[in-house]
Design an enzyme around this catalytic site. Structure first.
Site, PDB file in Angstrom:
ATOM      1  N   ASP A 139      -3.634   9.779 -41.238  1.00 18.05           N
ATOM      2  CA  ASP A 139      -4.594   9.440 -40.187  1.00 18.05           C
ATOM      3  C   ASP A 139      -5.984   9.159 -40.743  1.00 18.05           C
ATOM      4  OD1 ASP A 139      -2.866   9.600 -38.089  1.00 18.05           O
ATOM      5  OD2 ASP A 139      -3.432  11.615 -37.475  1.00 18.05           O
TER       6      ASP A 139
ATOM      7  N   MET B 129     -13.106  14.988 -29.961  1.00 15.36           N
ATOM      8  CA  MET B 129     -13.162  13.565 -29.579  1.00 15.36           C
ATOM      9  C   MET B 129     -14.078  13.332 -28.387  1.00 15.36           C
ATOM     10  SD  MET B 129      -9.051  12.921 -29.928  1.00 15.36           S
ATOM     11  CE  MET B 129      -8.720  14.381 -28.912  1.00 15.36           C
TER      12      MET B 129
ATOM     13  N   LYS C 264      -6.572   6.096 -36.220  1.00 15.18           N
ATOM     14  CA  LYS C 264      -7.071   5.696 -34.914  1.00 15.18           C
ATOM     15  C   LYS C 264      -8.564   5.980 -34.852  1.00 15.18           C
ATOM     16  CE  LYS C 264      -2.796   6.881 -32.438  1.00 15.18           C
ATOM     17  NZ  LYS C 264      -2.114   7.630 -33.519  1.00 15.18           N
TER      18      LYS C 264
END
Length: 266
Positions: A51, A186, A73
């Protein structure tokens, strides 16, 4: 060396097996926070699927012969959609590869590990989950913010600041209760709304709050403020993801308890 420690160090777990997928938690960034099991598997794999949140220091320690697949991402920029990642893991395992799926933090804490395991089960792929130090625990420790404290917080809540549909439609009444610590994963792009919702649901706007960027690494940056000013302060400082937001009176301890000062070479 004690007998117990000698027994532990003499026992090596089973090696990576062909056709298996290992969901491995990379921890919050510092390579020395990897578990022994994680470090061993990184040396034994022949395919690495990783990731955006896996630190460069950890990737630099992976042997060069291991084939790498980047599936990171970022906000509004996915190199491969989740369905594609799931399919990749299945395809690699079915080809007889020893697959390490390396995720920042812990695979089962806002890491979509559960979704990937469901796909592996459906395809009949054997797997193992190796937990990692989640960002909240590692970054709290390295920034000098204890997530619980008898004088400040009797509970700690991990919250996603970005739901699957892109909203932050959370249980604000529950989150705005006193004497608890909130850790938002996030949440930087929605930070202004998060602070406003907490205040409108009952938390004083003077509640201490902090944003920590790239915690546990030599690039760590800690910004301490309060709910009234945090979004403006983060914008003024130019802080961008990856970053974690911590809210609660424990944040007021940061200046006194901070021990990790990468800007000083410590």
């Amino acid at each position: 060396m004690s007998d117990a420690l000698a027994c532990f160090t003499s026992q090596k777990p089973a090696q990576a097996r062909p056709g298996w997928v290992y969901l491995v938690g990379a921890g919050p960034g510092d390579p020395e926070l990897l578990t022994l099991r994680a470090a061993r598997l990184l040396l034994e794999a022949d395919a690495l699927v990783y990731d955006n949140l896996v630190s460069r220091e950890i990737l630099d320690g992976v042997p060069a012969h291991i084939e790498r697949f980047y599936v990171g991402k970022k906000a509004s920029n996915h190199s491969l959609p989740q369905e594609g990642i799931n399919a990749l893991l299945v395809r690699l395992a079915q080809a007889g590869r020893k697959v390490v799926r390396l995720k920042g933090g812990d695979p089962f804490i806002f890491g979509r590990g559960g979704e990937e395991v469901e796909e592996l089960v459906e395809a009949g792929i054997p797997f193992e989950v190796i937990p990692g130090i989640t960002a909240a625990a590692g970054i709290g420790a390295y920034s000098g913010i204890p997530l619980t404290h008898r004088d400040h917080a009797q509970s700690c809540i991990f919250v996603t600041g970005h739901l699957k549909d892109g909203s932050v439609n959370l249980d604000w009444d529950m989150l705005a209760r006193p004497r608890q610590t909130l850790v938002f994963y996030m949440g930087i792009t929605q930070l202004r709304e998060i602070c406003a919702k907490l205040v409108s649901n009952g938390l004083p706007d003077s509640t201490p709050a902090a944003v920590v960027r790239k915690g546990t690494t030599l690039s760590q940056k800690v910004l301490v403020s309060d709910l009234a000013r945090l979004a403006d302060d983060v914008a003024a400082a130019g802080i961008t993801p990856p970053a974690l937001t911590i809210v609660g009176s424990v944040v007021g301890l940061q200046e006194r308890l901070a021990w990790f000062h990468p800007e000083d070479g410590q």
